[in-house]
Design a protein around this motif. Sequence first.
Motif, mmCIF file in Angstrom:
data_model
loop_
_atom_site.group_PDB
_atom_site.id
_atom_site.type_symbol
_atom_site.label_atom_id
_atom_site.label_comp_id
_atom_site.label_asym_id
_atom_site.label_seq_id
_atom_site.Cartn_x
_atom_site.Cartn_y
_atom_site.Cartn_z
ATOM 1 N N PRO A 182 1.170 -1.083 -0.087
ATOM 2 C CA PRO A 182 0.316 0.114 0.022
ATOM 3 C C PRO A 182 0.812 1.336 -0.068
ATOM 4 O O PRO A 182 0.884 2.531 -0.453
ATOM 5 N N VAL A 183 1.860 1.326 0.816
ATOM 6 C CA VAL A 183 2.666 2.240 0.554
ATOM 7 C C VAL A 183 3.437 2.868 -0.665
ATOM 8 O O VAL A 183 3.438 3.876 -1.597
ATOM 9 N N SER A 243 4.483 3.622 -11.584
ATOM 10 C CA SER A 243 5.518 2.948 -11.415
ATOM 11 C C SER A 243 4.538 1.458 -10.987
ATOM 12 O O SER A 243 5.239 0.629 -11.862
ATOM 13 N N VAL A 244 3.682 1.752 -9.886
ATOM 14 C CA VAL A 244 3.122 0.461 -10.359
ATOM 15 C C VAL A 244 2.358 -0.119 -11.167
ATOM 16 O O VAL A 244 2.039 -1.005 -11.691
ATOM 17 N N ARG A 245 1.431 0.694 -11.942
ATOM 18 C CA ARG A 245 1.349 0.912 -13.056
ATOM 19 C C ARG A 245 2.314 -0.086 -14.128
ATOM 20 O O ARG A 245 1.763 -0.673 -14.856
ATOM 21 N N ILE A 246 3.631 0.742 -14.564
ATOM 22 C CA ILE A 246 4.207 0.363 -14.536
ATOM 23 C C ILE A 246 4.863 -0.822 -15.266
ATOM 24 O O ILE A 246 4.354 -1.795 -16.057
ATOM 25 N N GLY A 293 7.364 -3.075 -3.743
ATOM 26 C CA GLY A 293 7.306 -2.513 -2.496
ATOM 27 C C GLY A 293 8.970 -1.607 -2.719
ATOM 28 O O GLY A 293 10.084 -2.056 -3.494
ATOM 29 N N ASP A 294 8.915 -1.482 -1.108
ATOM 30 C CA ASP A 294 10.510 -1.478 -0.721
ATOM 31 C C ASP A 294 10.903 -2.426 -0.463
ATOM 32 O O ASP A 294 10.571 -3.427 -0.594
ATOM 33 N N ASP A 295 12.475 -1.789 1.252
ATOM 34 C CA ASP A 295 12.936 -2.561 1.326
ATOM 35 C C ASP A 295 12.233 -3.506 2.685
ATOM 36 O O ASP A 295 11.897 -4.933 3.127
ATOM 37 N N PRO A 298 11.582 -3.115 -7.174
ATOM 38 C CA PRO A 298 12.081 -2.058 -6.058
ATOM 39 C C PRO A 298 11.001 -0.890 -6.327
ATOM 40 O O PRO A 298 10.933 -0.283 -7.433
ATOM 41 N N ILE A 299 9.940 0.288 -5.298
ATOM 42 C CA ILE A 299 9.360 1.013 -6.132
ATOM 43 C C ILE A 299 9.126 1.599 -3.807
ATOM 44 O O ILE A 299 8.480 1.571 -3.370
#
Length: 263
Positions: free
Chosen positions: A13-14, A22-25, A63-65, A90-91
């Motif tokens: 969700p973050v 970036s999520v869409r891509i 998502g991230d770390d 990684p986003i």
Amino acid sequence: MSDHDQLLVIVDPVARRSDGESVRIAKDVLSAGAEAKICLPDGPEEFSRALARRGSRRPVVLGDDRALLRTVALLHRERELSERALSLVPIGAPDALEVAHALGVPRSTPAAARVVLHGAVRRLDLLVDDSDGVVLGDLWVPGTPAAVPVPPSVWGTCRSLVRTLVRPAPAPAARLRVEADGVLLADVDAPVEGLTVRTSGGRAEVTVRPAAAPARHATARTITVSGPDFRYRADGRLTGPVRRRTWTVRAGAWGLTLPRDAA
């Protein structure tokens, strides 16, 4: 279609709130190359439920770390970490992706998504502590309380102003007992400036920096740190205070999809 081509894409969700483009891509690239089931959890509990219902699908985290760490920790607690490799796109902010990039995940969203589809699995070591917590990257035990960042506050601002007027006394170095596979590297009778641990080749590389002596190095499978209350930083998280903690290396405990030239 093989299991390798069946993906469970879990969008943290973050990541969805911070960088929807970036999520869409990532979703477009993954859906074009594989059968992808997209999950959009609203919080940690929904994230956990989505992962638990993955079936034979390969989990892919956007998502991230912290999202990657959450996934590894959940699968570790379920004792299912070794069954299926993970993938990460990684986003997030650059400072929230340091672990992912250190592990070899590409920085750009399209490149990382293509690696999910065409990369190779690399088995990675894991540090597991005696509270069943996990560490993916480096572990750092600072030698002084001043080395541990404190969130800003009104009182913190006031203290900073005072420090500009009155030079503070240097913080005392920590007095810790450090053992590597039972071999004593430091004891509480001599202060240390810090301790770092990183895994390599199924073992941990341990470096202890005494306050008044050259650094001491060792390789081990188990590291125990004890002494007065201390904090430690791992994977961007600050933990503690604790008085004793033992970490054990699990060689090749989990798999991550990486570029073929890195795997």
